[in-house]
Design a protein around this motif. Sequence first.
Motif, PDB file in Angstrom:
ATOM      1  N   PRO A  38      65.204  43.643  74.339  1.00  0.00           N
ATOM      2  CA  PRO A  38      65.191  42.487  74.929  1.00  0.00           C
ATOM      3  C   PRO A  38      64.016  42.302  76.177  1.00  0.00           C
ATOM      4  O   PRO A  38      63.427  41.371  76.310  1.00  0.00           O
ATOM      5  CB  PRO A  38      66.272  41.941  75.359  1.00  0.00           C
ATOM      6  CG  PRO A  38      67.360  42.859  75.114  1.00  0.00           C
ATOM      7  CD  PRO A  38      66.470  43.985  74.465  1.00  0.00           C
ATOM      8  N   HIS A  39      63.908  43.548  76.948  1.00  0.00           N
ATOM      9  CA  HIS A  39      62.996  43.619  77.978  1.00  0.00           C
ATOM     10  C   HIS A  39      61.463  43.953  77.501  1.00  0.00           C
ATOM     11  O   HIS A  39      60.730  43.721  78.331  1.00  0.00           O
ATOM     12  CB  HIS A  39      63.513  44.898  78.777  1.00  0.00           C
ATOM     13  CG  HIS A  39      63.200  46.229  78.113  1.00  0.00           C
ATOM     14  ND1 HIS A  39      64.247  46.562  77.225  1.00  0.00           N
ATOM     15  CD2 HIS A  39      62.303  47.198  78.024  1.00  0.00           C
ATOM     16  CE1 HIS A  39      63.764  47.720  76.618  1.00  0.00           C
ATOM     17  NE2 HIS A  39      62.748  48.112  77.392  1.00  0.00           N
ATOM     18  N   ALA A  40      61.206  44.140  76.204  1.00  0.00           N
ATOM     19  CA  ALA A  40      59.866  44.252  75.635  1.00  0.00           C
ATOM     20  C   ALA A  40      59.067  42.947  75.455  1.00  0.00           C
ATOM     21  O   ALA A  40      58.175  43.166  75.147  1.00  0.00           O
ATOM     22  CB  ALA A  40      59.988  45.320  74.657  1.00  0.00           C
ATOM     23  N   GLY A  41      59.769  41.843  75.352  1.00  0.00           N
ATOM     24  CA  GLY A  41      59.346  40.832  74.998  1.00  0.00           C
ATOM     25  C   GLY A  41      59.498  40.503  73.371  1.00  0.00           C
ATOM     26  O   GLY A  41      60.426  41.245  72.873  1.00  0.00           O
ATOM     27  N   GLY A  42      58.880  39.941  72.883  1.00  0.00           N
ATOM     28  CA  GLY A  42      59.153  39.288  71.335  1.00  0.00           C
ATOM     29  C   GLY A  42      58.053  38.694  70.740  1.00  0.00           C
ATOM     30  O   GLY A  42      56.864  38.552  71.259  1.00  0.00           O
ATOM     31  N   PRO A  43      58.306  38.150  69.461  1.00  0.00           N
ATOM     32  CA  PRO A  43      57.282  37.365  68.945  1.00  0.00           C
ATOM     33  C   PRO A  43      56.887  35.976  69.599  1.00  0.00           C
ATOM     34  O   PRO A  43      57.886  35.568  70.356  1.00  0.00           O
ATOM     35  CB  PRO A  43      57.826  37.128  67.438  1.00  0.00           C
ATOM     36  CG  PRO A  43      58.775  38.140  67.450  1.00  0.00           C
ATOM     37  CD  PRO A  43      59.313  38.497  68.648  1.00  0.00           C
ATOM     38  N   LYS A  44      55.900  35.563  69.551  1.00  0.00           N
ATOM     39  CA  LYS A  44      55.596  34.333  70.261  1.00  0.00           C
ATOM     40  C   LYS A  44      56.392  33.188  69.745  1.00  0.00           C
ATOM     41  O   LYS A  44      56.893  33.231  68.476  1.00  0.00           O
ATOM     42  CB  LYS A  44      54.167  33.899  69.952  1.00  0.00           C
ATOM     43  CG  LYS A  44      52.990  34.876  70.815  1.00  0.00           C
ATOM     44  CD  LYS A  44      51.573  34.541  70.524  1.00  0.00           C
ATOM     45  CE  LYS A  44      50.752  35.409  71.374  1.00  0.00           C
ATOM     46  NZ  LYS A  44      49.452  35.192  70.983  1.00  0.00           N
ATOM     47  N   MET A  45      56.496  32.157  70.406  1.00  0.00           N
ATOM     48  CA  MET A  45      57.654  30.920  69.764  1.00  0.00           C
ATOM     49  C   MET A  45      56.788  30.413  68.406  1.00  0.00           C
ATOM     50  O   MET A  45      55.665  30.033  68.452  1.00  0.00           O
ATOM     51  CB  MET A  45      57.190  29.601  70.807  1.00  0.00           C
ATOM     52  CG  MET A  45      58.396  28.582  70.428  1.00  0.00           C
ATOM     53  SD  MET A  45      60.127  29.171  70.642  1.00  0.00           S
ATOM     54  CE  MET A  45      60.101  29.327  72.499  1.00  0.00           C
ATOM     55  N   GLY A  46      57.935  30.351  67.440  1.00  0.00           N
ATOM     56  CA  GLY A  46      57.627  29.789  66.148  1.00  0.00           C
ATOM     57  C   GLY A  46      57.021  30.747  65.178  1.00  0.00           C
ATOM     58  O   GLY A  46      56.826  30.215  64.091  1.00  0.00           O
ATOM     59  N   VAL A  47      56.968  32.070  65.499  1.00  0.00           N
ATOM     60  CA  VAL A  47      56.349  32.956  64.572  1.00  0.00           C
ATOM     61  C   VAL A  47      57.308  33.468  63.478  1.00  0.00           C
ATOM     62  O   VAL A  47      57.077  33.389  62.378  1.00  0.00           O
ATOM     63  CB  VAL A  47      55.878  34.117  65.479  1.00  0.00           C
ATOM     64  CG1 VAL A  47      55.390  35.216  64.680  1.00  0.00           C
ATOM     65  CG2 VAL A  47      54.527  33.643  66.197  1.00  0.00           C
ATOM     66  N   LEU A  48      58.515  33.706  64.088  1.00  0.00           N
ATOM     67  CA  LEU A  48      59.511  34.264  63.088  1.00  0.00           C
ATOM     68  C   LEU A  48      59.933  33.409  61.810  1.00  0.00           C
ATOM     69  O   LEU A  48      59.934  34.257  60.797  1.00  0.00           O
ATOM     70  CB  LEU A  48      61.071  34.524  63.945  1.00  0.00           C
ATOM     71  CG  LEU A  48      61.058  35.594  64.764  1.00  0.00           C
ATOM     72  CD1 LEU A  48      62.414  35.574  65.698  1.00  0.00           C
ATOM     73  CD2 LEU A  48      60.551  36.798  64.373  1.00  0.00           C
TER      74      LEU A  48
END
Length: 141
Positions: A38-48
């Motif tokens: 969780p500290h690394a970030g993630g996909p942009k909003m709506g990408v998953l």
Amino acid sequence: MTKLNTPEKLGLGLYLAVVTLVAGLPVLLGFFAPLWFPHAGGPKMGVLPWSPLLAIAFILVIVVLGEISDRIVLKVFTSASKIAVQALQTLLTFIAMLGCYWLVMTTYQSALIAAATATLGYVLLSPLINRLDAKAPRNDV
């Protein structure tokens, strides 16, 4: 081309589904790997929700760039050992994946985790992918 009966069609369809799943699984896992950190970030909003289609696009980009880099590496390093050439090809694939994931991740660290996961998945699944490719039905024409 000969006509296939129903069991042959079903078998060919199942075979193609398995090959597609095995080839696309590492790229798809790359989308979800940053979620474990969780500290690394993630996909942009709506990408998953779009990740299966993006995985297909990423695979096409990686295949095209991989073919180009393979030809360049094999032409430049003609006398290099097979292990060194494969290591360089894996590094170039990692760089291509990193570029693809950088487009859809919020941070560079999440793109790096995704690319490392996908590359590791390909390294681990490449014997299975090569075996499936060797057993693929060929056209006898």
